[in-house]
Enzyme design. Structure first.
Site, PDB file in Angstrom:
ATOM      1  N   ASN A 189       0.841  -1.197   0.000  1.00 49.79           N
ATOM      2  CA  ASN A 189       0.000   0.000   0.000  1.00 49.79           C
ATOM      3  C   ASN A 189       0.875   1.245   0.000  1.00 49.79           C
ATOM      4  O   ASN A 189       1.944   1.263   0.608  1.00 49.79           O
ATOM      5  CB  ASN A 189      -0.910   0.044   1.235  1.00 49.79           C
ATOM      6  CG  ASN A 189      -1.935   1.158   1.103  1.00 49.79           C
ATOM      7  OD1 ASN A 189      -2.845   1.067   0.279  1.00 49.79           O
ATOM      8  ND2 ASN A 189      -1.760   2.234   1.853  1.00 49.79           N
ATOM      9  N   TYR A 193       0.345  10.098   4.334  1.00 53.72           N
ATOM     10  CA  TYR A 193      -0.048  10.370   5.710  1.00 53.72           C
ATOM     11  C   TYR A 193       1.023  11.278   6.316  1.00 53.72           C
ATOM     12  O   TYR A 193       2.201  10.891   6.350  1.00 53.72           O
ATOM     13  CB  TYR A 193      -0.120   9.085   6.540  1.00 53.72           C
ATOM     14  CG  TYR A 193      -0.784   7.893   5.849  1.00 53.72           C
ATOM     15  CD1 TYR A 193      -2.109   7.939   5.432  1.00 53.72           C
ATOM     16  CD2 TYR A 193      -0.061   6.710   5.638  1.00 53.72           C
ATOM     17  CE1 TYR A 193      -2.705   6.836   4.813  1.00 53.72           C
ATOM     18  CE2 TYR A 193      -0.649   5.609   5.024  1.00 53.72           C
ATOM     19  CZ  TYR A 193      -1.968   5.681   4.613  1.00 53.72           C
ATOM     20  OH  TYR A 193      -2.540   4.588   4.005  1.00 53.72           O
ATOM     21  N   ARG A 194       0.632  12.436   6.779  1.00 50.86           N
ATOM     22  CA  ARG A 194       1.621  13.401   7.273  1.00 50.86           C
ATOM     23  C   ARG A 194       2.433  12.815   8.422  1.00 50.86           C
ATOM     24  O   ARG A 194       1.961  11.942   9.161  1.00 50.86           O
ATOM     25  CB  ARG A 194       0.915  14.672   7.731  1.00 50.86           C
ATOM     26  CG  ARG A 194       0.143  14.465   9.015  1.00 50.86           C
ATOM     27  CD  ARG A 194      -0.388  15.773   9.550  1.00 50.86           C
ATOM     28  NE  ARG A 194      -1.000  15.593  10.831  1.00 50.86           N
ATOM     29  CZ  ARG A 194      -2.296  15.799  11.090  1.00 50.86           C
ATOM     30  NH1 ARG A 194      -3.115  16.211  10.139  1.00 50.86           N
ATOM     31  NH2 ARG A 194      -2.758  15.600  12.303  1.00 50.86           N
ATOM     32  N   TRP A 207      -1.598   7.934  10.027  1.00 54.63           N
ATOM     33  CA  TRP A 207      -2.614   7.285   9.192  1.00 54.63           C
ATOM     34  C   TRP A 207      -3.893   7.261   9.995  1.00 54.63           C
ATOM     35  O   TRP A 207      -3.927   6.822  11.132  1.00 54.63           O
ATOM     36  CB  TRP A 207      -2.174   5.903   8.725  1.00 54.63           C
ATOM     37  CG  TRP A 207      -1.497   5.012   9.717  1.00 54.63           C
ATOM     38  CD1 TRP A 207      -1.894   4.724  10.987  1.00 54.63           C
ATOM     39  CD2 TRP A 207      -0.280   4.283   9.492  1.00 54.63           C
ATOM     40  NE1 TRP A 207      -1.022   3.856  11.573  1.00 54.63           N
ATOM     41  CE2 TRP A 207      -0.020   3.559  10.677  1.00 54.63           C
ATOM     42  CE3 TRP A 207       0.591   4.148   8.408  1.00 54.63           C
ATOM     43  CZ2 TRP A 207       1.094   2.733  10.814  1.00 54.63           C
ATOM     44  CZ3 TRP A 207       1.692   3.318   8.553  1.00 54.63           C
ATOM     45  CH2 TRP A 207       1.940   2.632   9.735  1.00 54.63           C
ATOM     46  N   GLU A 255      -1.049   1.076  -5.313  1.00 61.88           N
ATOM     47  CA  GLU A 255      -1.076   2.433  -5.875  1.00 61.88           C
ATOM     48  C   GLU A 255       0.014   2.621  -6.929  1.00 61.88           C
ATOM     49  O   GLU A 255      -0.154   3.403  -7.871  1.00 61.88           O
ATOM     50  CB  GLU A 255      -0.904   3.481  -4.771  1.00 61.88           C
ATOM     51  CG  GLU A 255      -2.172   3.784  -3.970  1.00 61.88           C
ATOM     52  CD  GLU A 255      -2.459   2.816  -2.831  1.00 61.88           C
ATOM     53  OE1 GLU A 255      -1.700   1.831  -2.668  1.00 61.88           O
ATOM     54  OE2 GLU A 255      -3.438   3.039  -2.099  1.00 61.88           O
ATOM     55  N   ASP A 304      -4.998  22.042   9.445  1.00 60.93           N
ATOM     56  CA  ASP A 304      -5.390  20.995   8.491  1.00 60.93           C
ATOM     57  C   ASP A 304      -6.183  21.513   7.302  1.00 60.93           C
ATOM     58  O   ASP A 304      -6.469  22.702   7.208  1.00 60.93           O
ATOM     59  CB  ASP A 304      -6.164  19.903   9.237  1.00 60.93           C
ATOM     60  CG  ASP A 304      -5.686  18.523   8.845  1.00 60.93           C
ATOM     61  OD1 ASP A 304      -5.558  18.267   7.637  1.00 60.93           O
ATOM     62  OD2 ASP A 304      -5.435  17.706   9.749  1.00 60.93           O
TER      63      ASP A 304
HETATM   64  C1  LIG Z   1      -1.588  16.798   1.332  1.00 63.43           C
HETATM   65  C2  LIG Z   1      -2.323  15.621   1.876  1.00 63.43           C
HETATM   66  C3  LIG Z   1      -2.101  15.203   3.181  1.00 63.43           C
HETATM   67  C4  LIG Z   1      -2.772  14.109   3.699  1.00 63.43           C
HETATM   68  N1  LIG Z   1      -2.534  13.734   4.990  1.00 63.43           N
HETATM   69  C5  LIG Z   1      -3.165  12.650   5.489  1.00 63.43           C
HETATM   70  C6  LIG Z   1      -2.893  12.229   6.818  1.00 63.43           C
HETATM   71  O1  LIG Z   1      -2.123  12.833   7.551  1.00 63.43           O
HETATM   72  N2  LIG Z   1      -3.529  11.110   7.263  1.00 63.43           N
HETATM   73  C7  LIG Z   1      -4.407  10.408   6.483  1.00 63.43           C
HETATM   74  O2  LIG Z   1      -4.925   9.395   6.939  1.00 63.43           O
HETATM   75  N3  LIG Z   1      -4.693  10.806   5.231  1.00 63.43           N
HETATM   76  C8  LIG Z   1      -4.084  11.908   4.717  1.00 63.43           C
HETATM   77  N4  LIG Z   1      -4.355  12.305   3.441  1.00 63.43           N
HETATM   78  C9  LIG Z   1      -5.347  11.553   2.633  1.00 63.43           C
HETATM   79  C10 LIG Z   1      -4.797  10.242   2.151  1.00 63.43           C
HETATM   80  O3  LIG Z   1      -3.589  10.414   1.470  1.00 63.43           O
HETATM   81  C11 LIG Z   1      -5.805   9.546   1.225  1.00 63.43           C
HETATM   82  O4  LIG Z   1      -6.974   9.307   1.980  1.00 63.43           O
HETATM   83  C12 LIG Z   1      -5.282   8.254   0.627  1.00 63.43           C
HETATM   84  O5  LIG Z   1      -6.243   7.710  -0.256  1.00 63.43           O
HETATM   85  C13 LIG Z   1      -4.951   7.239   1.679  1.00 63.43           C
HETATM   86  O6  LIG Z   1      -4.428   6.068   1.087  1.00 63.43           O
HETATM   87  P1  LIG Z   1      -4.994   4.643   1.486  1.00 63.43           P
HETATM   88  O7  LIG Z   1      -6.390   4.608   0.919  1.00 63.43           O
HETATM   89  O8  LIG Z   1      -4.066   3.693   0.827  1.00 63.43           O
HETATM   90  O9  LIG Z   1      -4.984   4.568   2.963  1.00 63.43           O
HETATM   91  C14 LIG Z   1      -3.693  13.407   2.899  1.00 63.43           C
HETATM   92  C15 LIG Z   1      -3.915  13.820   1.592  1.00 63.43           C
HETATM   93  C16 LIG Z   1      -3.250  14.915   1.078  1.00 63.43           C
HETATM   94  C17 LIG Z   1      -3.518  15.334  -0.335  1.00 63.43           C
HETATM   95 MN   LIG Z   2      -4.496   2.079  -0.523  1.00 65.99          MN
END
Ligand SMILES: Cc1cc2nc3c(=O)[nH]c(=O)nc-3n(C[C@H](O)[C@H](O)[C@H](O)COP(=O)(O)O)c2cc1C
Ligand SMILES: [Mn+2]
Length: 503
Positions: A189, A193-194, A207, A255, A304
């Site tokens: 995956n 996630y910041r 996450w 991804e 945020d």
């Molecule tokens: C700039 C930016 C920062 C993000 N930060 C977070 C974060 O800190 N935690 C989180 O869970 N998702 C964050 N997201 C959203 C996730 O990247 C997004 O939901 C992604 O689909 C998660 O991948 P996954 O589906 O494989 O878990 C962020 C998105 C962007 C564009």
């Molecule tokens: Mn995913």
């Protein structure tokens, strides 16, 4: 030139020469392209990654300005790139399309695989299958992200990591591609996630509860509560790879494969030095390490994308065992905050790219729209071709059960003839179409972790508004009035008269 209907951006020719038709090799290849297109500005003045870069970027994004390459961020020798995808035009450039609809069309043609009837149909499928196969990530021996390998004497403080907003709990890596493996299936995956910097070699791992990285963490912990889970983080790569980390693709769908589809060329991966994971070979910076499964630490606050601070919370801790990077790495980052920011353009791309996937399952959906001020999850406007009683409510439930669309706080369903990208028309027609007590539906379920108004974190209510015309089969027994429209003959007469009216 035709306008792109949903976003009203002016499409441009991405393939104006043969060179540009090839996928971007890496981030700097994209930087060169941006520069050539007048879409990037270099800033040579020394600027502080603590707050100043945010203030500059916020003004530039809101003014529709270019990507910014800060060559001298204060306190670091590493240049910083930001606002990379912060306009419709740069998003099209990143994906090498004239308009986002072109990506949607490619997806549609992929999922249009009908069950083949006979040999001829099967033969016709072969090129499609070959094309699909060509998107899979490709392992290579080494790559530019390995130019410098550091297992000792490294520190995150060498990089110009932003403190974005005044009340932030510290510096945050805002665009990391966080790579983990499902401990049960072994599937990769990638999620953005910041990561809050705690010290030279440790960060938080933010996450959120429903994200795939968090799911991997919970499954690993169930297997071995006091063990570790390996994690690798890539920062800065070709734009499709960087974007793929935010895409809401289904669990266990890699991804990086999707990135390969977007760039029409496989992502090359290399093995990490200290963990059993593969990372994009073309990345600028790689962080390798692990999260300890029985360790949590306070993360936040963080300014945020809601435009508010997300409050402190308990999150896993990422321990870095090795950093590899290019000889002259570029640090890619972004900011979130009061909308619109760069992430609005990312969200818009997600909306356009995944609409055909939604429509495959729910062909009655005509279009969807998520206004910037709705922060994606707060408001989705959906137009449908209504064909049976209660249809609007069925679509609400469908959306609430569809991947990350589960977070949608308010869904407004309108009839097919409402232009949902014209928010004036939506407000006018939707409000005229509802009897609020009758047409509003509340449900309980998972909500966005960042929703600070929810009664408890991750759980709360959502609202659907059925703003379609009401039918007698839905118990509405009064006549529904026609919309006012001047007749064509009068319009034509007045148009002919217009000049003489002196108006
Ligand atoms: C700039 C930016 C920062 C993000 N930060 C977070 C974060 O800190 N935690 C989180 O869970 N998702 C964050 N997201 C959203 C996730 O990247 C997004 O939901 C992604 O689909 C998660 O991948 P996954 O589906 O494989 O878990 C962020 C998105 C962007 C564009
Ligand atoms: Mn995913």
């Amino acid at each position: 030139m035709l306008e792109c209907a949903p976003c009203r951006c002016l499409p441009m020719r991405a393939f104006d020469n043969v060179e540009a038709a090839l996928a971007y090799k890496d981030l700097r290849d994209f930087i060169r392209r941006l520069e050539k297109e007048g879409e990037l500005r270099r800033i040579t003045a020394e600027v502080d990654p603590v707050l100043e870069i945010t203030e500059i970027t916020d003004r530039v994004t809101k003014a529709g300005g270019p990507a910014l390459l800060f060559e001298k961020p204060k306190g670091s020798r590493v240049p910083l790139l930001i606002n990379t995808l912060g306009s419709h035009r740069r998003m099209n450039l990143a994906l090498e399309v004239d308009k986002l609809g072109d990506v949607a069309d490619r997806i549609r043609s992929m999922i249009d695989f009908q069950s083949p009837q006979g040999l001829l149909d099967k033969l016709k499928m072969l090129p499609k299958l070959a094309e699909l196969g060509s998107f899979f990530p490709k392992s290579v021996k080494t790559g530019p992200c390995k130019e410098v390998i550091r297992k000792e004497n490294f520190s995150l403080h060498e990089f110009p990591i932003l403190k974005c907003w005044p009340q932030d709990g510290g510096r945050f890596i805002t665009w990391p591609l966080v790579i983990t493996k499902n401990p049960e299936t072994g599937k990769r995956n990638v999620g953005v996630y910041r990561m809050q910097v705690f010290d030279d070699r440790t960060t938080a791992m933010h996450w959120q509860t429903q994200k795939h990285g968090a799911e991997h963490f919970r499954r690993a912990r169930a297997q071995n509560p006091s063990g570790r889970m390996e994690v690798a983080v890539a920062i800065g790569a070709d734009p499709a790879t960087c974007l793929s980390g935010i895409l809401p693709v289904p669990p266990d769908l890699d991804e990086l494969m999707f990135a390969g589809f977007l760039r029409r060329e496989p992502v090359e991966t290399v093995a990490c030095e200290t963990v059993d994971l593969e990372v994009p070979a073309n990345a600028e910076i790689i962080l390798e390490g692990y999260v300890q499964l029985d360790e949590l630490r306070t993360e936040g606050p963080f300014g945020d994308h809601t435009g508010f601070y997300s409050l402190e919370g308990e999150y896993p801790v990422f321990h870095i065992t090795c950093i590899t990077h290019r000889r002259d790495p570029i640090y890619l980052t972004t900011i979130v905050g009061p909308p619109p920011q760069e992430d609005f353009y990312m969200g818009h791309a997600v909306e356009r790219i995944f609409l055909p996937v939604m429509r495959m399952q729910y062909p009655e959906i005509i279009d969807i729209s998520m206004p910037a001020e709705g922060i994606f999850h707060n408001l989705m406007i959906v137009s449908i071709r209504k064909s049976y009683p209660g249809h609007a409510r069925k679509i609400m439930n469908a959306i609430w059960s569809l991947g990350q669309a589960m977070f949608t706080k308010v869904i407004v369903v309108v009839d097919h003839d409402v232009n949902i990208h014209d928010y004036r028309e939506v407000v006018w027609k939707a409000l005229c179409a509802i009897d609020p007590e009758r047409d509003v539906q509340f449900v309980l379920g998972p909500v966005d972790t960042l929703d600070h108004a929810a009664r408890i974190q991750d759980f709360g209510s959502k609202m659907g508004i059925d703003a379609t015309r009401k039918w007698s089969s839905e118990g509405f027994l009064r006549p529904w009035p026609d919309e006012i429209r001047m007749d064509p003959a009068t319009r034509a007469r007045v148009t002919a008269l217009w000049k003489s009216l002196g108006l």
